[in-house]
Motif scaffolding. Structure first.
Motif, short mmCIF file in Angstrom:
data_model
loop_
_atom_site.label_atom_id
_atom_site.label_comp_id
_atom_site.label_asym_id
_atom_site.label_seq_id
_atom_site.Cartn_x
_atom_site.Cartn_y
_atom_site.Cartn_z
N GLY A 286 62.19 -12.34 -2.65
CA GLY A 286 62.12 -13.76 -2.99
C GLY A 286 60.76 -14.19 -3.51
N ILE A 287 59.72 -13.80 -2.76
CA ILE A 287 58.34 -14.12 -3.18
C ILE A 287 58.04 -13.47 -4.53
N ALA A 288 58.47 -12.21 -4.67
CA ALA A 288 58.24 -11.49 -5.93
C ALA A 288 58.92 -12.22 -7.09
N ALA A 289 60.16 -12.67 -6.86
CA ALA A 289 60.90 -13.38 -7.90
C ALA A 289 60.21 -14.68 -8.29
N CYS A 290 59.71 -15.41 -7.29
CA CYS A 290 58.99 -16.67 -7.57
C CYS A 290 57.75 -16.42 -8.43
N GLN A 291 56.96 -15.41 -8.05
CA GLN A 291 55.73 -15.13 -8.79
C GLN A 291 56.02 -14.68 -10.22
N ASN B 205 53.62 -19.63 -3.55
CA ASN B 205 53.82 -18.44 -4.37
C ASN B 205 54.56 -18.70 -5.68
N GLY B 206 54.42 -19.91 -6.19
CA GLY B 206 54.89 -20.14 -7.56
C GLY B 206 56.06 -21.09 -7.73
N ALA B 207 56.73 -21.49 -6.63
CA ALA B 207 57.87 -22.41 -6.80
C ALA B 207 57.37 -23.81 -7.11
N HIS B 208 58.10 -24.50 -7.98
CA HIS B 208 57.78 -25.90 -8.29
C HIS B 208 58.35 -26.81 -7.20
N GLN B 209 59.48 -26.38 -6.63
CA GLN B 209 60.16 -27.20 -5.62
C GLN B 209 60.89 -26.28 -4.65
N VAL B 210 60.95 -26.69 -3.38
CA VAL B 210 61.63 -25.86 -2.38
C VAL B 210 62.60 -26.70 -1.57
N PHE B 211 63.71 -26.09 -1.15
CA PHE B 211 64.75 -26.77 -0.38
C PHE B 211 65.03 -25.99 0.89
N ASN B 212 65.37 -26.71 1.96
CA ASN B 212 65.69 -26.05 3.23
C ASN B 212 67.18 -25.73 3.26
N HIS B 213 67.52 -24.43 3.21
CA HIS B 213 68.96 -24.09 3.14
C HIS B 213 69.67 -24.23 4.50
N ARG B 214 68.93 -24.70 5.52
CA ARG B 214 69.61 -25.00 6.80
C ARG B 214 70.08 -26.46 6.85
N GLU B 215 69.63 -27.26 5.88
CA GLU B 215 70.08 -28.66 5.84
C GLU B 215 71.49 -28.73 5.26
N LEU C 140 50.13 -11.64 -9.48
CA LEU C 140 50.98 -10.87 -8.56
C LEU C 140 50.18 -10.56 -7.29
N LYS C 141 50.60 -11.19 -6.19
CA LYS C 141 49.90 -11.00 -4.92
C LYS C 141 50.95 -10.82 -3.83
N PRO C 142 51.20 -9.59 -3.41
CA PRO C 142 52.26 -9.36 -2.43
C PRO C 142 52.01 -10.12 -1.13
N ALA C 143 53.09 -10.67 -0.57
CA ALA C 143 53.00 -11.38 0.72
C ALA C 143 53.50 -10.43 1.81
N VAL C 144 52.61 -10.05 2.70
CA VAL C 144 52.99 -9.15 3.80
C VAL C 144 53.47 -9.99 4.97
N GLY C 145 54.62 -9.64 5.50
CA GLY C 145 55.19 -10.36 6.65
C GLY C 145 54.87 -9.64 7.95
#
Length: 331
Positions: A164-169, A194-204, A297-302
């Motif tokens: 997901g993060i990779a796709a956004c970047q 990480n590059g998204a213009h807008q974000v939504f909570n998919h639990r709503e 491109l900056k990988p996000a380590v979880g």
């Protein structure tokens, strides 16, 4: 002394039977593999954990390795030795991979030289282990299969995980309008960073309506879908005319109405990095290496786990709510 007697042993996770996370056995007497022609031996410092590795381990995946085997494909580390005809790498080079031959959950791994890439000094080994599968998959989904163009909109469903993060970047760097979803506050803020213009909570409950509203009821051109068994039917409602859903992840069946594809002439396209041609693989690599150098491109380590906790990592990647970057094993 025979060669075998002088070869040292290493720690490696071995799977002797398909099943739950408990079938992952850490052994400390596994022979260090030797690189053959066009192969390299890597001293592994970190290895990415991918959902697909849990499916393969459980025996439910289309591809079944011969038992016993060591899981793991995207490692980062240092070249320890090279086989014949390898000219691109030498002992001591920092590298990352998109695949291994002997398995990455181990102190050492053998990989084909064409699946190994130089690791920039800008990135540490943990970040290196978060590049291979996520970024190559995201690029394949967006560009090679999704034919994304600057000015189009993309919705990354489950945008806070590794892919997901990779796709956004990548989408942001390609000039797309980037929307993402995540399930936690922390995840949402990570997606925006990480590059998204807008974000939504998919639990709503009403998040689908919010996305429709945001796009002016026009819908989105591309959806990168990590959990198609849950979201595919609603994805079809969210697409713009000639939109496409890129199926990156799936954990079971789902019922959809094919008429929903007819009304907008939309497409559902499966994505598998495993099927990329040599040329496509090189194209992914060029984009990724350029992205690292350019700085976007900056990988996000979880979550990070020692090799001893590999079973816990496999459990968490499937059952933890709210992915946060790429999960890695540290060696």
């Amino acid at each position: 002394i025979t060669m075998a007697a002088t070869r040292s042993v290493m720690r490696a996770v071995r799977v002797f039977e398909f099943g739950g996370p408990e079938v992952l056995k850490l052994q400390s007497d596994v022979l260090v593999p030797a690189p053959k022609e066009n192969q390299v031996l890597i001293k592994v410092h970190a290895c990415g954990v991918n959902p697909v590795e849990t499916y393969i381990r459980s025996g439910t995946y289309a591809r079944k390795p011969a038992l016993p085997y060591t899981p793991g494909s995207d490692v980062a580390g240092v070249i320890e030795g090279v086989g014949e005809h390898v000219t691109a790498f030498k002992k001591g080079d920092r590298v990352f991979t998109t695949g291994t031959i002997s398995g990455g959950y181990a102190d050492y791994a053998v990989a084909a030289a064409n699946r190994v890439f130089p690791l920039s000094e800008k990135l540490n080994f943990k970040e290196g282990a978060a590049i291979g599968i996520p970024y190559f998959t995201a690029y394949r989904a967006l560009v090679q299969k999704g034919h994304a163009k600057a000015g189009e909109s993309v919705l990354v469903h489950g945008a806070s995980g590794g892919v997901g993060i990779a796709a956004c970047q990548i989408a942001r760097a390609c000039g797309l309008k980037v929307l993402g979803t995540a399930g936690t506050e922390e995840g949402m803020s990570r997606v925006l960073r990480n590059g998204a213009h807008q974000v939504f909570n998919h639990r709503e409950a009403n998040y689908i309506d919010k996305i429709k509203e945001y796009t002016g009821m026009k819908g989105v051109d591309i959806i990168i879908e990590m959990l198609s068994n849950v979201n595919l039917a609603t994805d079809l409602q969210l697409l713009a005319y000639a939109g496409r859903v890129m199926v990156v992840g799936c954990r079971g069946p789902i019922e959809i109405n094919p008429r929903d594809t007819m009304s907008k002439e939309s497409s559902i396209i499966g994505v598998s990095l495993f099927l990329a041609t040599e040329e496509e693989h090189r194209e992914c690599a060029t984009t990724v290496l350029d992205g690292v150098e350019a700085g976007w491109l900056k990988p996000a380590v979880g979550s990070e786990y020692p090799l001893e906790k590999v079973a816990k990592a496999h459990e968490d990647i499937i059952h933890c709510s709210g992915a946060q970057g790429k999960m890695v094993l540290l060696l």
